[in-house]
Design a protein around this motif. Structure first.
Motif, mmCIF file in Angstrom:
data_model
loop_
_atom_site.group_PDB
_atom_site.id
_atom_site.type_symbol
_atom_site.label_atom_id
_atom_site.label_comp_id
_atom_site.label_asym_id
_atom_site.label_seq_id
_atom_site.Cartn_x
_atom_site.Cartn_y
_atom_site.Cartn_z
ATOM 1 N N PRO A 1 0.605 -1.037 -0.238
ATOM 2 C CA PRO A 1 0.666 -0.193 -0.351
ATOM 3 C C PRO A 1 0.938 1.569 -0.108
ATOM 4 N N GLU A 2 0.385 2.575 -0.710
ATOM 5 C CA GLU A 2 0.769 3.961 -0.682
ATOM 6 C C GLU A 2 1.057 4.601 0.490
ATOM 7 N N ASP A 3 2.202 4.853 1.469
ATOM 8 C CA ASP A 3 2.184 5.685 2.591
ATOM 9 C C ASP A 3 1.770 5.353 3.689
ATOM 10 N N LYS A 4 1.887 3.702 3.732
ATOM 11 C CA LYS A 4 1.734 2.868 4.493
ATOM 12 C C LYS A 4 3.191 2.756 5.853
ATOM 13 N N MET A 5 2.405 3.872 7.145
ATOM 14 C CA MET A 5 3.742 2.958 7.984
ATOM 15 C C MET A 5 3.596 1.360 8.801
ATOM 16 N N LEU A 6 4.577 1.819 9.300
ATOM 17 C CA LEU A 6 5.015 0.085 9.634
ATOM 18 C C LEU A 6 5.068 0.408 11.601
ATOM 19 N N GLN A 7 4.420 -0.035 12.038
ATOM 20 C CA GLN A 7 4.104 0.063 13.684
ATOM 21 C C GLN A 7 5.237 -0.874 14.116
ATOM 22 N N PRO A 8 5.491 -0.735 14.694
ATOM 23 C CA PRO A 8 6.501 -1.880 15.890
ATOM 24 C C PRO A 8 5.761 -3.167 15.822
ATOM 25 N N LEU A 9 6.457 -4.281 15.379
ATOM 26 C CA LEU A 9 6.021 -5.277 15.732
ATOM 27 C C LEU A 9 4.672 -5.572 14.266
ATOM 28 N N ASP A 10 4.268 -4.737 13.817
ATOM 29 C CA ASP A 10 3.642 -5.130 12.355
ATOM 30 C C ASP A 10 4.203 -5.553 11.783
ATOM 31 N N GLU A 11 3.591 -6.516 10.710
ATOM 32 C CA GLU A 11 4.061 -6.968 9.707
ATOM 33 C C GLU A 11 3.176 -6.962 8.035
ATOM 34 N N LEU A 12 3.810 -6.994 7.638
ATOM 35 C CA LEU A 12 3.320 -6.673 6.388
ATOM 36 C C LEU A 12 3.799 -8.073 5.053
ATOM 37 N N LYS A 13 2.103 -8.249 4.197
ATOM 38 C CA LYS A 13 2.966 -9.615 3.276
ATOM 39 C C LYS A 13 2.203 -8.684 2.340
ATOM 40 N N PHE A 14 3.379 -9.314 1.113
ATOM 41 C CA PHE A 14 2.946 -9.089 0.033
ATOM 42 C C PHE A 14 3.280 -9.457 -1.189
ATOM 43 N N ASN A 15 3.566 -9.411 -2.861
ATOM 44 C CA ASN A 15 3.644 -11.379 -3.638
ATOM 45 C C ASN A 15 5.054 -9.839 -4.391
ATOM 46 N N LEU A 16 6.002 -10.797 -4.572
ATOM 47 C CA LEU A 16 6.665 -10.649 -6.059
ATOM 48 C C LEU A 16 5.880 -11.685 -6.638
ATOM 49 N N THR A 17 6.188 -11.218 -8.058
ATOM 50 C CA THR A 17 5.906 -11.526 -9.581
ATOM 51 C C THR A 17 6.358 -11.826 -10.106
ATOM 52 N N GLY A 18 6.371 -12.220 -11.061
ATOM 53 C CA GLY A 18 7.543 -11.957 -12.782
ATOM 54 C C GLY A 18 7.422 -13.889 -13.181
ATOM 55 N N ASN A 19 8.006 -13.639 -14.614
ATOM 56 C CA ASN A 19 7.794 -15.284 -15.821
ATOM 57 C C ASN A 19 9.663 -15.241 -16.102
ATOM 58 N N ILE A 20 10.025 -15.401 -15.301
ATOM 59 C CA ILE A 20 11.555 -16.480 -16.048
ATOM 60 C C ILE A 20 11.476 -17.374 -17.794
ATOM 61 N N PRO A 21 12.363 -17.284 -18.228
ATOM 62 C CA PRO A 21 11.878 -17.991 -19.406
ATOM 63 C C PRO A 21 12.031 -18.880 -18.584
ATOM 64 N N ALA A 22 11.561 -19.967 -19.600
ATOM 65 C CA ALA A 22 11.221 -22.057 -19.493
ATOM 66 C C ALA A 22 12.783 -22.748 -18.954
ATOM 67 N N GLU A 23 13.405 -21.941 -20.125
ATOM 68 C CA GLU A 23 14.739 -22.584 -20.301
ATOM 69 C C GLU A 23 15.819 -22.373 -19.355
ATOM 70 N N VAL A 24 15.408 -21.487 -18.592
ATOM 71 C CA VAL A 24 16.125 -21.662 -17.321
ATOM 72 C C VAL A 24 16.011 -22.296 -15.598
ATOM 73 N N SER A 25 17.065 -22.834 -15.748
ATOM 74 C CA SER A 25 17.089 -23.851 -14.841
ATOM 75 C C SER A 25 16.785 -23.024 -13.208
ATOM 76 N N LEU A 26 16.022 -23.776 -12.597
ATOM 77 C CA LEU A 26 15.171 -23.213 -11.171
ATOM 78 C C LEU A 26 16.257 -23.697 -10.164
ATOM 79 N N ASP A 27 17.542 -24.323 -10.556
ATOM 80 C CA ASP A 27 18.808 -24.315 -9.508
ATOM 81 C C ASP A 27 19.394 -23.366 -8.779
#
Length: 819
Positions: free
Chosen positions: A243-269
């Motif tokens: 969220p925009e302009d959100k402040m984190l208070q002590p002990l507050d937790e923010l969960k969010f996601n990171l997404t993307g498409n990696i070419p299939a030929e790239v090994s995950l190793d």
């Protein structure tokens, strides 16, 4: 018997320095759960003494690829163990290779004002340098220098720390690293990682937890995130849900996601997550998080199967159904329905996903589906329709529906559904939502199929289609005389068995308005078919009719809206609008059967007092068995906004549980002749409460009554046992009509013998405070002997309904009297 039961390196001598996020100790986070474990101890790379007490400690050194070079950032802590302030401007650091190549270092901007370290405290600093791409972290060493103008070079080397050969800077998968933002300590870790391999890309979705572990409020840091592969290639991810302009208070937790498409030929190793932060124009590494890429799922979903995706922290199940195609304007018109089910315990608003159809030849066609602000309540489902137009010379036998994040969110592929081979309608077929226009001597009309349902009816199924007839003219029009019949897989059903019923109390159709019809028929519930067609015709004479349009629909999915247990389902019948909600589920037992009773609240949503629509209800199990429900009657009008409580009940085998049960309810068609029902919905049932009996005799609810025993005296006499009790009975007046048929049973248990007495409400038990008596006739024999051996009596109270009982209260009495 009852049992009693959580800052400026050198001022005036050197004029260069720079920024970054401080990297501190590590905290463990359990993968896939988001739960935080105890803090793991950071391994120091070494110490250099400043004097006999104070020292430098090298905490961490990181690197990140940067064009043809790499940026190395290292963090150290100054420990001032003396009783006086330590000036940092008296010291400097150098970064060199072990062979002697030196690199220019800069202090990060956020540390430039840290000129001193208070007595008995610590201060952390981060420096960085640009090095050649072939320089390894383990080739480097850090020199700690004191400015000494008595030395030829004004430098006195206090000590050197070399990076050991086995050094790794990647935090283990499942643990979290700590970074500093504006002086506040933050933990950052991967809570859950999802990788889906498709034909072209590996879709990546990481759920991140950012926790303020410091003692002051801070902003969300502006960070950049990359997947770093084994060959040091970086793929930037998109952050979603910050969220925009959100402040984190002590002990507050923010969960969010990171997404993307990696070419299939790239090994995950060997993949890791790089957390980076800008210092001016330079991007510095802030943390490296290991990733568990062993469990890689398929992003492609087989035909007719569901996939669970995550929206924020909520699991949402997605399934594609009702795939249909027809030919029009030299194109394949492909339609489908997409159902989203919220599996979580909080409401969720779906992102504005984008949709496209991909053919077997790899051709892609955009879809008209939209999810704008689509919100779904807990445990509820919502269905959207989608369509795509594909040239008629393109093969459409092996299509895939691709669901992606919006382009401005990175276009991450959420899922690829293999579409079942579509059911095909004729070139003149229309589908649900499409309008056929026709004109006659009265004017211009439009006909649309708005919904179609399949509903249980004894050993038959009702197929009920709702048709909307619109006035497309500029003047009011009379009601057209429509007729027609159903076809199942091309087999015409008897037109005489197809009923048309006008839902609205209308004599004509005003300009811009519409009339609604229900068209229904019955077929054996065992009859198998894949396509339903409704032929709509205009009746010309008793024997002749003009064909208008054929509406085609696949049988794999019908329009049966589902509402969660805390919501109301609305019957939208003109003059009979009502809101329906299940108040309570109760189970009553007998020797071999159970009765399941639903207390159903029906609210008159009309603006006038009126008789409620008659309802039909079926109880649906998880394996699609149906039990027809009997119900109590409402034989009076209900005021506008008023409510009635109706009892729906059925007998089921004793082994049945209430798990997964749903109520299918709709408006009766045909009155006393009961020809069927329509405009039905599915209501999820609330959890049954009061499963365990009360341990006292207060606030015993047998709605609309509440029974309280104020006092009770057990008397043993020569002919048996009597209970004299004082009680209060109240009656709730919330509902204008409430069902009857319940009795209260009092049971006295003496060893193996049980004695019962049944009480009728407002006959044996009167509203108000009164006295009551229970009598158990028994052969006492010698009264004195009985009293000597007697320990007490168990007294039970049951709610009885339709010959079945529910234990609602039980108490053991050890005090009794004789006479």
């Amino acid at each position: 018997m009852l049992h009693s039961s959580r800052r400026k390196v050198i001022s005036g001598i050197l004029s260069f320095i720079l920024i970054c996020a401080l990297i501190l100790p590590v905290t463990s986070i359990t993968a896939d759960t988001g739960s935080t474990a105890t803090a793991a101890k950071t391994t120091s790379l070494g110490k250099v003494m400043i004097n006999s007490k104070s020292y430098f400690e090298l905490d961490q050194i990181l690197e990140i690829p940067s064009n043809q070079n790499k940026v190395v950032a290292f963090t150290f802590t100054v420990h001032n163990k003396e009783q006086k302030e330590l000036s940092f401007i008296d010291y400097w650091v150098k970064l060199t290779t072990k062979s002697g190549t030196a690199f220019m270092v800069k202090l990060v901007e956020s540390d430039k004002n840290k000129n001193s370290i208070s007595s008995l405290s610590t201060q952390t600093y981060t420096y960085y340098a640009v090095v050649n791409n072939n320089v390894k972290i383990t080739d480097l060493m850090v020199k700690f220098i004191e400015w000494d103008f008595s030395q030829p070079s004004y430098e006195k080397v206090l000590g050197t720390i070399s990076v050991p050969a086995n050094y790794t800077y990647i935090t283990k998968a499942g643990e979290a690293a700590s970074i500093v933002n504006s002086g506040a300590n933050l933990n950052i870790g991967v809570v859950r990682s999802t990788f889906g391999q498709g034909d072209q890309y590996t879709s990546t979705n990481l759920q991140i937890a950012l926790t303020n572990t410091g003692t002051k409020t801070t902003t969300i840091p502006e960070l950049t995130y990359y997947i770093k592969t084994k060959n040091n290639t970086l793929y930037q991810l998109n952050a979603v849900g910050i969220p925009e302009d959100k402040m984190l208070q002590p002990l507050d937790e923010l969960k969010f996601n990171l997404t993307g498409n990696i070419p299939a030929e790239v090994s995950l190793d060997g993949w890791s997550l790089v957390v980076a932060k800008k210092d001016g124009e330079v991007e510095l590494p802030a943390a490296y998080l290991g990733l568990n890429t062993k469990n890689v799922g398929e992003v492609t979903v087989p035909e007719n199967e569901a996939k669970t995706i995550q929206v924020g922290n909520v699991d949402v199940e997605v399934v594609v159904e009702d795939v249909f195609t027809f030919e029009r304007n030299n194109e394949h018109q492909i339609k489908w329905e997409l159902t989203f089910t919220n599996k979580g315990n909080v409401a969720v608003t779906l992102p504005n996903y984008e949709f496209e159809v991909s053919t077997a030849d790899g051709l892609k066609y955009p879809s008209s589906s939209t999810l704008k602000d689509l919100s779904i309540n807990p445990k509820a489902s919502k269905t959207i329709e989608g369509a795509a137009a594909i040239p008629d010379d393109v093969n459409v036998d092996s299509n895939q529906l691709v669901i992606k994040e919006a382009a401005d969110k990175g276009g991450y592929t959420i899922a690829v559904f293999k579409l079942a081979k579509p059911v095909t309608g004729g070139s003149d077929s229309y589908t649900k939502g499409q309008t056929y226009e026709f004109s006659n001597e009265d004017g211009k009309y439009g006909v649309t199929l708005t919904s179609i349902q399949k509903l249980p009816w004894d050993d038959m199924d009702i197929i009920a289609a709702e048709i909307k007839v619109e006035n497309k003219d500029t003047v009011s029009l009379p009601m057209p005389d429509l007729t027609g019949q159903f076809n199942l897989d091309g087999v015409a059903l008897d037109a005489n068995g197809t009923e048309w019923m006008l839902l609205d109390q209308m004599l004509g159709i005003p300009v811009g308005k519409a009339a609604n019809y229900i068209v229904y028929t019955k077929v054996p519930y065992t009859y198998q078919y894949s396509t339903i067609e409704l032929d709509v015709k205009e009746k010309l004479t008793e024997e002749d009719a003009l064909d208008l349009a054929t509406f085609a629909h696949a049988s794999t999915n019908f329009d049966l809206p589902t509402v969660s247990a805390d919501e109301s389902f609305t019957i939208d019948a003109v003059g009979k609008q009502a809101n329906i909600k299940v108040r309570k589920l109760k189970t009553y037992t007998a020797s071999s059967t159970k009765i399941l009773e639903l207390e159903v609240e029906v609210e008159n949503a009309e603006k006038r007092q009126t008789e409620l629509a008659e309802l039909v209800g079926y109880l649906k199990t998880e394996d699609d068995q149906y039990f027809k429900l009997s119900q109590s009657k409402v034989e009076q009008s209900i005021s506008a906004g008023g409510k009635a409580l109706i009892s729906f009940w059925t007998v089921v085998p004793y082994s049945y549980t209430t798990e997964g049960l749903e109520l299918v309810v709709g408006q009766l068609i045909g009155g006393e002749e009961a020809q069927g029902y329509m405009q039905a919905g599915v209501l999820e049932l609330p959890y049954e409460t009061g499963i365990n009996p009360k341990k006292d005799f207060t606030n015993i609810e047998v709605y609309p009554y509440t029974f309280n025993v104020n006092s009770a005296k057990i008397v043993v006499h020569s002919s048996g046992v009597r209970i004299d009790f004082n009680y209060e009975l109240t009656k709730d007046r919330l509902y204008e009509v409430a069902p009857d048929g319940h009795q209260l049973i009092i049971e006295l248990v003496d060893g193996d013998n049980k004695y019962t007495q049944t009480y009728e409400f407002e006959k044996d038990l009167l509203v108000g405070t009164n006295n009551g008596t229970f009598n158990a006739s028994m052969n006492i024999g010698d009264l004195l002997s009985k009293l000597m051996e007697l320990e007490g009596f168990e007294v039970n109270i049951y709610d009885q309904y339709q010959g079945h009982k529910k234990l609602v209260a039980s108490k053991y009495f050890t005090q009794f009297y004789s006479e």
